[in-house]
Scaffold this active site. Sequence first.
Site, short mmCIF file in Angstrom:
data_model
loop_
_atom_site.label_atom_id
_atom_site.label_comp_id
_atom_site.label_asym_id
_atom_site.label_seq_id
_atom_site.Cartn_x
_atom_site.Cartn_y
_atom_site.Cartn_z
N GLY A 49 -40.96 -13.84 -42.50
CA GLY A 49 -41.30 -12.65 -43.26
C GLY A 49 -40.49 -12.67 -44.55
N GLN A 54 -36.15 -8.93 -51.57
CA GLN A 54 -35.56 -10.27 -51.47
C GLN A 54 -35.97 -11.16 -52.63
OE1 GLN A 54 -36.82 -10.76 -47.08
NE2 GLN A 54 -34.93 -11.93 -47.23
N CYS A 102 -31.89 -14.83 -41.82
CA CYS A 102 -32.49 -14.18 -42.98
C CYS A 102 -32.35 -15.10 -44.19
CB CYS A 102 -31.77 -12.87 -43.25
SG CYS A 102 -32.38 -11.96 -44.69
N LEU A 103 -33.42 -15.22 -44.97
CA LEU A 103 -33.37 -16.08 -46.16
C LEU A 103 -32.36 -15.56 -47.18
CD1 LEU A 103 -37.21 -16.71 -46.54
CD2 LEU A 103 -35.48 -18.36 -45.78
N HIS A 144 -36.87 -6.17 -38.73
CA HIS A 144 -36.02 -6.89 -39.69
C HIS A 144 -36.56 -6.73 -41.11
CE1 HIS A 144 -33.58 -10.57 -40.93
NE2 HIS A 144 -34.41 -10.39 -41.96
N GLU A 145 -37.86 -6.94 -41.29
CA GLU A 145 -38.45 -6.87 -42.64
C GLU A 145 -38.41 -5.45 -43.20
OE1 GLU A 145 -38.77 -9.50 -44.23
OE2 GLU A 145 -38.61 -10.74 -42.44
N HIS A 148 -35.17 -4.26 -44.75
CA HIS A 148 -34.91 -4.68 -46.14
C HIS A 148 -35.37 -3.60 -47.13
CE1 HIS A 148 -33.34 -8.73 -45.82
NE2 HIS A 148 -34.34 -9.13 -45.04
ZN ZN Z 1 -34.29 -10.90 -44.00
#
Ligand code: ZN
Length: 191
Positions: A49, A54, A102-103, A144-145, A148
Site C-alpha cells: 500500500g 508518503q 513501511c516504505l 496501516h495505510e 498515514h
Molecule cells: Zn507505511
Amino acid sequence: MTIRKIAHLGHPVLRQVARPVTREELATPEMQRFIDDLVETMRDANGAGLAAPQIYESVRICALEVKKNPRYPYKPDIPLTIAVNPVIESLTDERFDNYEGCLSVPNFRGVAPRSTQIRVRYWDRHGLEVDTVVKGLTAGTWQHECDHLDGKVFLDRVVDTSTLTTWAEFERYHMADFVERAKALVARYGS
Ligand code: ZN
C-alpha cells in the site's frame, strides 16, 4: 506516469493530518494523474500500500495492492484499490499481532496490534461510494495505510518495542513464527 520520491520518517509531511479531497478536485486530470503516480510508485517499491503523504501530498488518498508481493510473500492478494477519504471503524475488540514494515521507515519492522475486522467506507478514484467489511491480515494493511492519513506510522502502534527488528534479522529470527500466525489468520478469515 511518474515514479515519485518516498518521504522517510522524520519528514514533517508524514506527521500531518492530511486534508480531505472534494469530488470536484478528484475529477481533475491533475488529481487523476497524481493517483496514477501513487500506484506506479507503490508498484515500483513493491509496497502493499502507499498513502499520499508518503509521496509528499497531504491529501486523504491511499492505494493498496498485493499480487504475490516479494516484500510480503505471506500476504494474500488484494486487487488494486484506491481509497479516497477512507473512514475505518473496528467491528470487534479482537486484535492480532501484525509484523509490519513501511516504505517510509526503511529497514525496520515491528509488531503492531490491529483489529481483525473493520468496516471501511471510502470513495473510489471516480468518487463512487464503497462501504465494505475487511478481515484478517488485509484489515491490518488497511489500518496501516489509513494511519498515514492521520500523521501516524506503524511505530506509533508498536506496544512491545522489543519486537523492533531490521529486515535481515526479521527474516532470521521472526519470520517463521509470524508466517505461521499469518497463515492461521488467513485460513480463518480468507484474507
Ligand atoms: Zn507505511
